[in-house]
Design a protein around this motif. Structure first.
Motif, PDB file in Angstrom:
ATOM      1  N   PRO A  69      65.490  35.162  32.622  1.00 40.26           N
ATOM      2  CA  PRO A  69      64.306  34.298  32.758  1.00 40.26           C
ATOM      3  C   PRO A  69      63.021  35.114  32.951  1.00 40.26           C
ATOM      4  CG  PRO A  69      66.093  33.517  34.161  1.00 40.26           C
ATOM      5  CD  PRO A  69      66.500  34.869  33.661  1.00 40.26           C
ATOM      6  N   ASN A  70      61.980  34.677  32.268  1.00 40.42           N
ATOM      7  CA  ASN A  70      60.661  35.297  32.372  1.00 40.42           C
ATOM      8  C   ASN A  70      59.753  34.323  33.108  1.00 40.42           C
ATOM      9  OD1 ASN A  70      58.209  36.615  31.975  1.00 40.42           O
ATOM     10  ND2 ASN A  70      57.975  35.833  29.889  1.00 40.42           N
ATOM     11  N   LEU A  71      59.451  34.593  34.375  1.00 38.98           N
ATOM     12  CA  LEU A  71      58.569  33.729  35.153  1.00 38.98           C
ATOM     13  C   LEU A  71      57.153  33.843  34.601  1.00 38.98           C
ATOM     14  CD1 LEU A  71      59.787  34.616  38.762  1.00 38.98           C
ATOM     15  CD2 LEU A  71      60.512  32.712  37.337  1.00 38.98           C
ATOM     16  N   CYS A  72      56.597  32.727  34.139  1.00 41.60           N
ATOM     17  CA  CYS A  72      55.262  32.821  33.537  1.00 41.60           C
ATOM     18  C   CYS A  72      54.477  31.519  33.598  1.00 41.60           C
ATOM     19  CB  CYS A  72      55.363  33.290  32.083  1.00 41.60           C
ATOM     20  SG  CYS A  72      56.376  32.230  31.028  1.00 41.60           S
ATOM     21  N   MET A  73      55.038  30.449  34.174  1.00 38.79           N
ATOM     22  CA  MET A  73      54.332  29.171  34.220  1.00 38.79           C
ATOM     23  C   MET A  73      54.315  28.632  35.642  1.00 38.79           C
ATOM     24  SD  MET A  73      55.573  27.265  30.718  1.00 38.79           S
ATOM     25  CE  MET A  73      57.321  27.597  30.910  1.00 38.79           C
ATOM     26  N   ILE A  80      49.972  26.219  44.805  1.00 36.28           N
ATOM     27  CA  ILE A  80      50.551  26.765  43.580  1.00 36.28           C
ATOM     28  C   ILE A  80      52.074  26.871  43.709  1.00 36.28           C
ATOM     29  CG2 ILE A  80      50.276  29.163  44.344  1.00 36.28           C
ATOM     30  CD1 ILE A  80      49.633  29.881  41.421  1.00 36.28           C
ATOM     31  N   ARG A  81      52.786  26.602  42.601  1.00 37.21           N
ATOM     32  CA  ARG A  81      54.255  26.647  42.630  1.00 37.21           C
ATOM     33  C   ARG A  81      54.766  27.126  41.268  1.00 37.21           C
ATOM     34  NH1 ARG A  81      58.853  23.730  44.919  1.00 37.21           N
ATOM     35  NH2 ARG A  81      60.479  23.528  43.328  1.00 37.21           N
ATOM     36  N   ASN A  82      55.720  28.067  41.275  1.00 33.68           N
ATOM     37  CA  ASN A  82      56.388  28.453  40.030  1.00 33.68           C
ATOM     38  C   ASN A  82      57.059  27.228  39.429  1.00 33.68           C
ATOM     39  OD1 ASN A  82      55.611  31.071  40.408  1.00 33.68           O
ATOM     40  ND2 ASN A  82      57.634  31.865  40.888  1.00 33.68           N
ATOM     41  N   TRP A  83      56.900  27.058  38.126  1.00 32.52           N
ATOM     42  CA  TRP A  83      57.401  25.828  37.524  1.00 32.52           C
ATOM     43  C   TRP A  83      58.433  26.085  36.428  1.00 32.52           C
ATOM     44  CZ3 TRP A  83      55.637  23.909  32.467  1.00 32.52           C
ATOM     45  CH2 TRP A  83      56.250  22.699  32.119  1.00 32.52           C
ATOM     46  N   GLY A  84      58.050  26.798  35.396  1.00 25.25           N
ATOM     47  CA  GLY A  84      58.956  26.981  34.270  1.00 25.25           C
ATOM     48  C   GLY A  84      59.081  28.435  33.879  1.00 25.25           C
ATOM     49  N   MET A 100      53.632  36.514  37.875  1.00 20.78           N
ATOM     50  CA  MET A 100      54.434  35.499  38.553  1.00 20.78           C
ATOM     51  C   MET A 100      55.671  36.155  39.158  1.00 20.78           C
ATOM     52  SD  MET A 100      52.714  32.761  38.479  1.00 20.78           S
ATOM     53  CE  MET A 100      51.348  33.895  38.765  1.00 20.78           C
ATOM     54  N   TRP A 101      55.865  35.952  40.445  1.00 15.87           N
ATOM     55  CA  TRP A 101      56.871  36.653  41.242  1.00 15.87           C
ATOM     56  C   TRP A 101      57.859  35.649  41.825  1.00 15.87           C
ATOM     57  CZ3 TRP A 101      57.621  36.394  46.661  1.00 15.87           C
ATOM     58  CH2 TRP A 101      58.427  37.398  47.218  1.00 15.87           C
ATOM     59  N   GLY A 102      59.137  36.037  41.880  1.00 19.24           N
ATOM     60  CA  GLY A 102      60.157  35.179  42.458  1.00 19.24           C
ATOM     61  C   GLY A 102      60.757  35.800  43.703  1.00 19.24           C
ATOM     62  N   ALA A 103      60.876  35.023  44.772  1.00 18.50           N
ATOM     63  CA  ALA A 103      61.378  35.543  46.051  1.00 18.50           C
ATOM     64  C   ALA A 103      62.875  35.815  46.027  1.00 18.50           C
ATOM     65  CB  ALA A 103      61.054  34.559  47.176  1.00 18.50           C
ATOM     66  N   GLY A 104      63.593  35.259  45.046  1.00 22.81           N
ATOM     67  CA  GLY A 104      65.043  35.455  44.997  1.00 22.81           C
ATOM     68  C   GLY A 104      65.458  36.863  44.638  1.00 22.81           C
ATOM     69  N   LEU A 105      64.612  37.596  43.911  1.00 23.46           N
ATOM     70  CA  LEU A 105      64.874  38.995  43.585  1.00 23.46           C
ATOM     71  C   LEU A 105      63.547  39.711  43.418  1.00 23.46           C
ATOM     72  CD1 LEU A 105      66.579  41.446  42.742  1.00 23.46           C
ATOM     73  CD2 LEU A 105      66.506  40.588  40.393  1.00 23.46           C
ATOM     74  N   SER A 106      63.366  40.752  44.203  1.00 20.26           N
ATOM     75  CA  SER A 106      62.180  41.597  44.083  1.00 20.26           C
ATOM     76  C   SER A 106      62.609  43.029  44.369  1.00 20.26           C
ATOM     77  CB  SER A 106      61.098  41.157  45.076  1.00 20.26           C
ATOM     78  OG  SER A 106      59.919  41.923  44.904  1.00 20.26           O
ATOM     79  N   PHE A 107      62.479  43.898  43.357  1.00 23.05           N
ATOM     80  CA  PHE A 107      62.916  45.293  43.480  1.00 23.05           C
ATOM     81  C   PHE A 107      61.736  46.185  43.139  1.00 23.05           C
ATOM     82  CE2 PHE A 107      64.827  49.237  41.939  1.00 23.05           C
ATOM     83  CZ  PHE A 107      65.753  49.503  42.945  1.00 23.05           C
TER      84      PHE A 107
END
Length: 429
Positions: A69-73, A80-84, A100-107
């Motif tokens: 998945p590419n977080l971009c929307m 603000i909230r990550n959507w798609g 766009m950053w996701g808290a489930g994985l950040s390295f």
């Protein structure tokens, strides 16, 4: 979900060296995920890279799946909230996203955790945590990338279908160890200096929504320049252009899911950590630990006059290298190498924490790698110089043959000319 206040404790307790990873609970990993993530980070060719995505299901472990998945929307709720997401398929290196950053994985490198710590003043925030930190990363010079292969997974079915999971931690109080953390005390001692918390803090920090009045302007300026605020490497105007998000009007203005151009910035020494640590928790300057930031003269003198053999390596080895123009410009280049950054960073940390044996050991290994790199560069420079001298003093075989051939032709022509003169003289007699 781990509360932001708890996450912020972790951000405070890391060092510059090595890599840091943030994940959700109920996670699993493919074999050799740790080394593979490091290799993946290197493929970005960006020491400010942050690998982040919404992770796949646990049954995708060890499948070498290259659909990520590419977080971009985004969308806007109360903030603000990550959507798609879009899919990245069969990419050969991580893809640059629109911050766009996701808290489930950040390295990422651990200096990212120091420069962009989790905000402990986002009380009761779920929506807004990810978008806020992603944009803060961007303004501090960091770039979020979608991974190029699945290495970290989540047990969605097992934990979301288990009703017991949602009761974990109910009524739990902080342990004696947690409540004694100095950072917890710092945050609580300075909380009274703030009036804006939670989702309102996210919105004011990022400029989400129209500006209705000037109330809180001073606090907004202070929060943006605090340890949990915005960076100085990129502006909010650049955020809008790069992400495609119109924060003021609360809408996704442009589709930025495709290929993007990296936004340059002026890099600070030591990743900007020294500058950043001058900030306070609630404003541009620390308010609670002035003695810690301004040591007395005795400590300063002791720090400046104490110099071990390890600390002297940089002076003893670097000076002759910089004096050699071939090494300085042609082999090493103008950019600071990874081993040098690591060595200098650890040397500064050792000066601040001389009793920490783990830093001393890491510094020793970093010194060995740095000296080895410098030796290799110097040897390569000497070889290059030798090759240049050889090419000047000793022409190649083809050139030699050409010179000999020309000399032979000239010699024959000279003999022929002499022979012609002798014959002409005899004829006259």
């Amino acid at each position: 979900m781990i509360p932001n206040n708890d996450k912020s404790h972790v951000s405070k307790r890391v060092g510059l060296d090595d890599f840091c990873m943030q994940i959700d609970s109920h996670m699993d990993f493919s074999d050799n995920y740790d080394t593979e993530l490091i290799f993946m980070h290197h493929r970005t060719q960006n020491d400010y890279a942050v690998l982040s995505t919404y992770v796949a299901a646990i049954d995708q472990n060890n499948q070498n799946i290259r659909v990520v998945p590419n977080l971009c929307m985004v969308t806007f709720t109360s903030t603000i909230r990550n959507w798609g997401t879009k899919e990245c398929r069969n990419i050969v290196r991580p893809k640059l996203t629109n911050a766009m950053w996701g808290a489930g994985l950040s390295f990422h490198r651990c200096h990212a955790e120091i420069n962009v710590p989790v905000d402990p003043y986002l009380d009761n925030v779920f929506d807004g945590e990810e978008g806020s930190r992603g944009i803060r990363f961007f303004t501090h010079g960091y770039d979020v990338y979608a991974p190029d292969v699945v290495l970290v997974t989540h047990d969605y079915k097992g934990h979301q279908g288990n009703p017991v999971v949602h009761t974990w931690g109910a009524g739990r109080r902080a342990t004696e160890y947690e409540s004694s953390w100095d950072f917890t005390k710092e945050v609580e001692q300075e909380r009274h200096l703030l009036k804006i918390f939670g989702k309102d803090r996210v919105n004011k920090m990022l400029g989400i929504g129209p500006k209705l009045d000037t109330v809180g302007d001073t606090e907004i300026e202070r929060m943006r320049s605090s340890r949990f605020g915005l960076g100085t490497k990129r502006s909010l105007e650049q955020v809008k252009e790069f992400t495609g998000i119109d924060l003021e009007n609360r809408r996704m203005e442009k589709n930025k899911c495709g290929n993007l151009f990296w936004v340059p910035f002026s890099e600070s020494e030591n990743y900007g950590v020294d500058e950043f640590l001058q900030r306070g928790n609630t404003g541009p300057a620390a308010l609670t630990h002035e003695k810690e930031q301004k040591p007395d003269n005795e400590k300063v003198v002791k720090k400046e006059t104490t110099k071990t053999a390890t600390a002297a390596v940089l002076d003893d080895v670097e000076k002759p290298m910089k004096a050699n123009p071939i090494v300085a410009g042609g082999v090493r280049g103008s950019a600071t190498s990874e081993s040098e950054k690591e060595f200098v960073g650890l040397k500064k940390r050792r000066d601040l924490r001389p009793a920490d044996e783990s830093i001393g050991l890491k510094l020793k290994h970093a010194e060995e790698r740095f000296v080895e790199e410098l030796s290799y560069a110097e040897g390569k420079a000497v070889q290059q110089l030798s090759n240049v001298e050889e090419s000047i003093l000793h022409p190649n075989t083809t050139l030699k043959k050409a010179i000999i051939f020309v000399a032979f032709v000239l010699f024959i022509l000279k003999l022929a000319k002499k022979s012609s003169k002798k014959k002409s003289h005899k004829h006259k007699k």
